[in-house]
Scaffold this motif. Structure first.
Motif, mmCIF file in Angstrom:
data_model
loop_
_atom_site.group_PDB
_atom_site.id
_atom_site.type_symbol
_atom_site.label_atom_id
_atom_site.label_comp_id
_atom_site.label_asym_id
_atom_site.label_seq_id
_atom_site.Cartn_x
_atom_site.Cartn_y
_atom_site.Cartn_z
ATOM 1 N N SER A 182 0.812 -1.221 0.000
ATOM 2 C CA SER A 182 0.000 0.000 0.000
ATOM 3 C C SER A 182 0.847 1.273 0.000
ATOM 4 C CB SER A 182 -0.924 0.009 1.223
ATOM 5 O OG SER A 182 -0.168 0.085 2.434
ATOM 6 N N HIS A 183 2.151 1.149 0.006
ATOM 7 C CA HIS A 183 3.029 2.315 0.116
ATOM 8 C C HIS A 183 3.534 2.711 -1.277
ATOM 9 C CE1 HIS A 183 2.736 1.429 4.347
ATOM 10 N NE2 HIS A 183 3.172 0.209 4.116
ATOM 11 N N ASP A 184 2.603 3.172 -2.102
ATOM 12 C CA ASP A 184 2.903 3.412 -3.515
ATOM 13 C C ASP A 184 3.049 4.893 -3.860
ATOM 14 O OD1 ASP A 184 0.263 4.066 -3.104
ATOM 15 O OD2 ASP A 184 -0.531 2.816 -4.728
ATOM 16 N N SER A 185 3.226 5.741 -2.837
ATOM 17 C CA SER A 185 3.448 7.168 -3.076
ATOM 18 C C SER A 185 4.194 7.747 -1.882
ATOM 19 C CB SER A 185 2.124 7.906 -3.275
ATOM 20 O OG SER A 185 1.391 7.969 -2.063
ATOM 21 N N ILE A 186 4.741 8.929 -2.055
ATOM 22 C CA ILE A 186 5.428 9.584 -0.941
ATOM 23 C C ILE A 186 4.488 9.820 0.231
ATOM 24 C CG2 ILE A 186 6.268 11.894 -0.292
ATOM 25 C CD1 ILE A 186 8.204 11.796 -2.535
ATOM 26 N N THR A 187 3.238 10.143 -0.062
ATOM 27 C CA THR A 187 2.281 10.442 1.002
ATOM 28 C C THR A 187 1.880 9.201 1.795
ATOM 29 O OG1 THR A 187 0.439 10.261 -0.548
ATOM 30 C CG2 THR A 187 1.364 12.462 -0.183
ATOM 31 N N THR A 188 2.087 8.018 1.219
ATOM 32 C CA THR A 188 1.735 6.778 1.920
ATOM 33 C C THR A 188 2.983 5.965 2.272
ATOM 34 O OG1 THR A 188 1.432 5.572 -0.173
ATOM 35 C CG2 THR A 188 -0.510 6.642 0.781
ATOM 36 N N ALA A 189 4.145 6.601 2.302
ATOM 37 C CA ALA A 189 5.411 5.903 2.517
ATOM 38 C C ALA A 189 5.440 5.186 3.869
ATOM 39 C CB ALA A 189 6.569 6.892 2.426
ATOM 40 N N TRP A 190 5.994 3.978 3.875
ATOM 41 C CA TRP A 190 6.197 3.241 5.123
ATOM 42 C C TRP A 190 7.312 3.920 5.902
ATOM 43 C CZ3 TRP A 190 10.099 0.572 7.667
ATOM 44 C CH2 TRP A 190 9.687 -0.283 8.705
ATOM 45 N N GLU A 191 7.169 4.065 7.218
ATOM 46 C CA GLU A 191 8.141 4.825 7.990
ATOM 47 C C GLU A 191 9.015 3.932 8.865
ATOM 48 O OE1 GLU A 191 8.505 8.837 10.770
ATOM 49 O OE2 GLU A 191 6.525 8.010 10.284
ATOM 50 N N PHE A 192 10.343 4.034 8.687
ATOM 51 C CA PHE A 192 11.271 3.434 9.627
ATOM 52 C C PHE A 192 11.159 4.214 10.942
ATOM 53 C CE2 PHE A 192 13.048 2.004 5.636
ATOM 54 C CZ PHE A 192 13.552 0.739 5.918
ATOM 55 N N PRO A 193 10.958 3.534 12.078
ATOM 56 C CA PRO A 193 10.785 4.253 13.348
ATOM 57 C C PRO A 193 11.967 5.140 13.714
ATOM 58 C CG PRO A 193 10.065 1.972 13.566
ATOM 59 C CD PRO A 193 10.733 2.088 12.233
ATOM 60 N N ASP A 194 13.174 4.720 13.340
ATOM 61 C CA ASP A 194 14.370 5.522 13.583
ATOM 62 C C ASP A 194 15.487 4.951 12.718
ATOM 63 O OD1 ASP A 194 16.094 3.537 15.118
ATOM 64 O OD2 ASP A 194 14.353 3.596 16.433
ATOM 65 N N PRO A 195 16.602 5.668 12.570
ATOM 66 C CA PRO A 195 17.697 5.179 11.741
ATOM 67 C C PRO A 195 18.766 4.418 12.525
ATOM 68 C CG PRO A 195 18.093 7.465 12.276
ATOM 69 C CD PRO A 195 16.806 7.082 12.971
ATOM 70 N N VAL A 196 18.452 4.040 13.758
ATOM 71 C CA VAL A 196 19.451 3.435 14.639
ATOM 72 C C VAL A 196 19.350 1.911 14.653
ATOM 73 C CG1 VAL A 196 20.344 3.312 16.984
ATOM 74 C CG2 VAL A 196 19.530 5.506 16.068
ATOM 75 N N GLU A 197 18.205 1.388 15.099
ATOM 76 C CA GLU A 197 18.031 -0.061 15.153
ATOM 77 C C GLU A 197 17.989 -0.616 13.727
ATOM 78 O OE1 GLU A 197 18.119 -1.612 17.972
ATOM 79 O OE2 GLU A 197 18.051 0.211 19.201
ATOM 80 N N THR A 198 18.680 -1.732 13.510
ATOM 81 C CA THR A 198 18.731 -2.324 12.175
ATOM 82 C C THR A 198 17.391 -2.974 11.838
ATOM 83 O OG1 THR A 198 21.086 -2.763 12.425
ATOM 84 C CG2 THR A 198 19.941 -3.916 10.657
ATOM 85 N N ARG A 199 16.759 -2.468 10.787
ATOM 86 C CA ARG A 199 15.472 -2.999 10.344
ATOM 87 C C ARG A 199 15.541 -3.380 8.873
ATOM 88 N NH1 ARG A 199 14.380 1.274 13.852
ATOM 89 N NH2 ARG A 199 13.151 0.664 15.677
#
Length: 224
Positions: free
Chosen positions: A27-44
């Motif tokens: 469902s993340h097919d646009s900038i407005t619906t982008a999936w969000e990494f909670p932070d850039p620290v923990e490796t995901r």
């Protein structure tokens, strides 16, 4: 189209890596619906599946500390039909620095005929830098020690930022076929689960080539 020479020192070691896995639900097919990494620290690990026709998958992360590169790694599961799969990663944002070595369409004809139809939508005022896997020449195997799942690293993108802010990512296919690619972000290895993260069975299914229609299959309407 923007091109760059990329340094390859992969985060994915042959002995495995520890991360929190997430499955992209499509469902993340646009900038407005982008999936969000909670932070850039923990490796995901964000595991993305492309169907027919293939569409761009967007994600994002908020960056406060710009004292070093933002490092993003791409790879594919060990599925024979994906060995030639080469989507691009785009980094998009006001704070994304464009290196002086980049060439624009008006400066270079390299690759334009093949991939000019496959560009993500970039809002006015944002910079966009492409990190292609197509010509990297890298194909680095890895095995995750904890699960035995295997794959290949395609690139490590070292993204330079001019300041804090949100960075968007676009995983952009350059052809229409069924594929899978993962994106890893973060430097603090962990195996702690998080709300919404994938479990072991989901991970094993995503890394397996047992799927119908077959993974790697070209979309019929685009196969000519």
């Amino acid at each position: 189209m923007l091109f760059i020479s990329i340094l390859f020192s992969f985060l994915l070691a042959s002995t495995g890596f520890a991360h929190v896995p997430f499955l992209d639900d499509g469902s993340h097919d646009s900038i407005t619906t982008a999936w969000e990494f909670p932070d850039p620290v923990e490796t995901r690990l964000l595991m993305v599946s492309f169907d027919c026709p293939s569409t761009t998958s967007y994600s994002k992360v908020l960056i406060n500390d710009t004292s070093s590169y933002l490092v993003v790694t791409l790879g594919i599961p060990n599925i024979t039909s994906l060995y030639s799969y080469r989507p691009s990663l785009w980094a998009i944002g006001k704070n994304v620095s464009i290196p002086s070595t980049y060439e624009t369409d008006s400066q270079s004809q390299t690759g334009i005929a093949q991939s000019s139809l496959f560009k993500p939508a970039v809002p006015r005022g944002l910079n966009a830098v492409e990190y292609p896997t197509e010509d990297t020449g890298a194909f680095v195997p890895f095995t995750e020690a904890a699960t035995g799942m295997a794959g290949f690293g395609l690139l490590q993108a070292n993204i330079t930022l001019s300041g804090p802010g949100t960075v968007y990512f676009a995983l952009q296919p350059i052809e229409h076929r069924r594929g899978r690619i993962f994106m890893a972000l973060g430097y603090n290895e962990t195996t702690e689960s998080e709300p919404g993260s994938a479990d072991k069975l989901q991970m094993q299914a995503w890394f397996s080539e047992e799927a119908s229609p077959r993974i790697g299959q070209r979309c019929i309407s685009w196969s000519a």
